[in-house]
Design a protein around this motif. Structure first.
Motif, PDB file in Angstrom:
ATOM      1  N   VAL A  61     -43.543  94.312  24.660  1.00 45.43           N
ATOM      2  CA  VAL A  61     -42.294  93.584  24.913  1.00 45.43           C
ATOM      3  C   VAL A  61     -41.567  94.061  26.162  1.00 45.43           C
ATOM      4  O   VAL A  61     -40.530  93.526  26.515  1.00 45.43           O
ATOM      5  N   ARG A  62     -42.105  95.079  26.830  1.00 50.66           N
ATOM      6  CA  ARG A  62     -41.529  95.585  28.077  1.00 50.66           C
ATOM      7  C   ARG A  62     -40.015  95.833  27.960  1.00 50.66           C
ATOM      8  O   ARG A  62     -39.223  95.246  28.689  1.00 50.66           O
ATOM      9  N   GLU A  76     -28.958 100.036  23.368  1.00 50.15           N
ATOM     10  CA  GLU A  76     -29.157  98.644  23.761  1.00 50.15           C
ATOM     11  C   GLU A  76     -30.333  98.563  24.721  1.00 50.15           C
ATOM     12  O   GLU A  76     -30.469  99.398  25.615  1.00 50.15           O
ATOM     13  N   LEU A  77     -31.145  97.546  24.522  1.00 48.88           N
ATOM     14  CA  LEU A  77     -32.209  97.249  25.475  1.00 48.88           C
ATOM     15  C   LEU A  77     -32.426  95.752  25.476  1.00 48.88           C
ATOM     16  O   LEU A  77     -31.991  95.043  24.562  1.00 48.88           O
ATOM     17  N   THR A  78     -33.055  95.268  26.520  1.00 48.92           N
ATOM     18  CA  THR A  78     -33.356  93.839  26.594  1.00 48.92           C
ATOM     19  C   THR A  78     -34.866  93.648  26.570  1.00 48.92           C
ATOM     20  O   THR A  78     -35.629  94.508  27.010  1.00 48.92           O
ATOM     21  N   ILE A  79     -35.255  92.500  26.024  1.00 47.27           N
ATOM     22  CA  ILE A  79     -36.641  92.068  26.117  1.00 47.27           C
ATOM     23  C   ILE A  79     -36.638  90.664  26.713  1.00 47.27           C
ATOM     24  O   ILE A  79     -35.772  89.840  26.406  1.00 47.27           O
ATOM     25  N   LYS A  80     -37.588  90.431  27.593  1.00 47.40           N
ATOM     26  CA  LYS A  80     -37.670  89.159  28.301  1.00 47.40           C
ATOM     27  C   LYS A  80     -38.379  88.103  27.460  1.00 47.40           C
ATOM     28  O   LYS A  80     -39.300  88.404  26.709  1.00 47.40           O
ATOM     29  N   ASN A 122     -40.299  94.280  17.318  1.00 48.59           N
ATOM     30  CA  ASN A 122     -40.739  95.384  18.159  1.00 48.59           C
ATOM     31  C   ASN A 122     -39.592  95.865  19.054  1.00 48.59           C
ATOM     32  O   ASN A 122     -39.360  97.064  19.200  1.00 48.59           O
ATOM     33  N   GLY A 123     -38.840  94.933  19.623  1.00 44.21           N
ATOM     34  CA  GLY A 123     -37.676  95.299  20.425  1.00 44.21           C
ATOM     35  C   GLY A 123     -36.606  95.992  19.598  1.00 44.21           C
ATOM     36  O   GLY A 123     -35.994  96.973  20.040  1.00 44.21           O
ATOM     37  N   THR A 158     -34.825  81.804  21.943  1.00 38.93           N
ATOM     38  CA  THR A 158     -35.176  80.924  23.059  1.00 38.93           C
ATOM     39  C   THR A 158     -34.834  81.496  24.430  1.00 38.93           C
ATOM     40  O   THR A 158     -35.097  80.843  25.439  1.00 38.93           O
ATOM     41  N   THR A 159     -34.228  82.665  24.482  1.00 41.49           N
ATOM     42  CA  THR A 159     -33.833  83.283  25.756  1.00 41.49           C
ATOM     43  C   THR A 159     -34.261  84.746  25.736  1.00 41.49           C
ATOM     44  O   THR A 159     -34.793  85.242  24.746  1.00 41.49           O
ATOM     45  N   ASP A 160     -33.978  85.453  26.824  1.00 43.84           N
ATOM     46  CA  ASP A 160     -34.097  86.907  26.778  1.00 43.84           C
ATOM     47  C   ASP A 160     -33.192  87.383  25.650  1.00 43.84           C
ATOM     48  O   ASP A 160     -32.226  86.703  25.286  1.00 43.84           O
TER      49      ASP A 160
END
Length: 160
Positions: free
Chosen positions: A36-37, A49-53, A72-73, A106-108
């Motif tokens: 999931v980078r 906090e983290l983001t997944i694309k 996973n994120g 539907t988004t990051d």
């Protein structure tokens, strides 16, 4: 190990693109996160906090982020909270994942994990619930839930 990850994150903030480098290292140490980078945004005791694309590589058959990719994120964010919060003399282990899918991803996504000081203020061993949520860029919570974590004392080190 717990405080080492948090210390590495704090040191990374001193450098240009330090968060990106830390994100890369974190995902490489736990290879299943690499799918999931995750891009780490913030880590401190009791909060991460983290983001997944929203990438095709982690889509499901309807073109949205796959539910397990989202989980996973969320687990990656939970791990950062545990690493930043767990005392050095203790260790943690996730025991499951309890989530509700509330809206299409539907988004990051912004993946958030949180605990409170009271959650950790117990003699080990104990269980705690890390609160997690995945929020779309329009502010809609797509997934929310808890990750149960078992906290215990580290075994005593024996001299060689």
């Amino acid at each position: 190990m717990a405080q080492k990850t948090y210390a590495l994150y704090q040191r990374s903030l001193r450098y240009p693109k330090g968060k990106q480098l830390f994100s890369l290292l974190y995902a490489r140490v736990a290879p299943y996160f690499w799918t999931v980078r995750p891009q780490v945004r913030e880590v401190r005791p009791h909060h991460a906090e983290l983001t997944i694309k929203n990438r095709k590589a982690v889509h499901n058959h309807i073109g949205t982020l796959h539910a397990i990719a989202v989980c996973n994120g969320l687990e990656a964010a939970m791990g950062l909270v545990a690493e930043a919060t767990c005392p050095d003399h203790q260790r943690w282990l996730p025991r499951g994942l309890n989530v509700e899918y509330l809206a299409k991803s539907t988004t990051d996504l912004l993946c958030v994990a949180e605990t409170s000081p009271q959650d950790w203020d117990k003699p080990a061993p104990f269980d705690l619930e890390v609160r997690v949520k995945a929020v779309r860029t329009d502010g809609v919570v797509a997934v929310q839930g808890t990750i149960p974590v078992y906290v215990s004392e580290k075994p005593a080190q024996t001299a060689p």
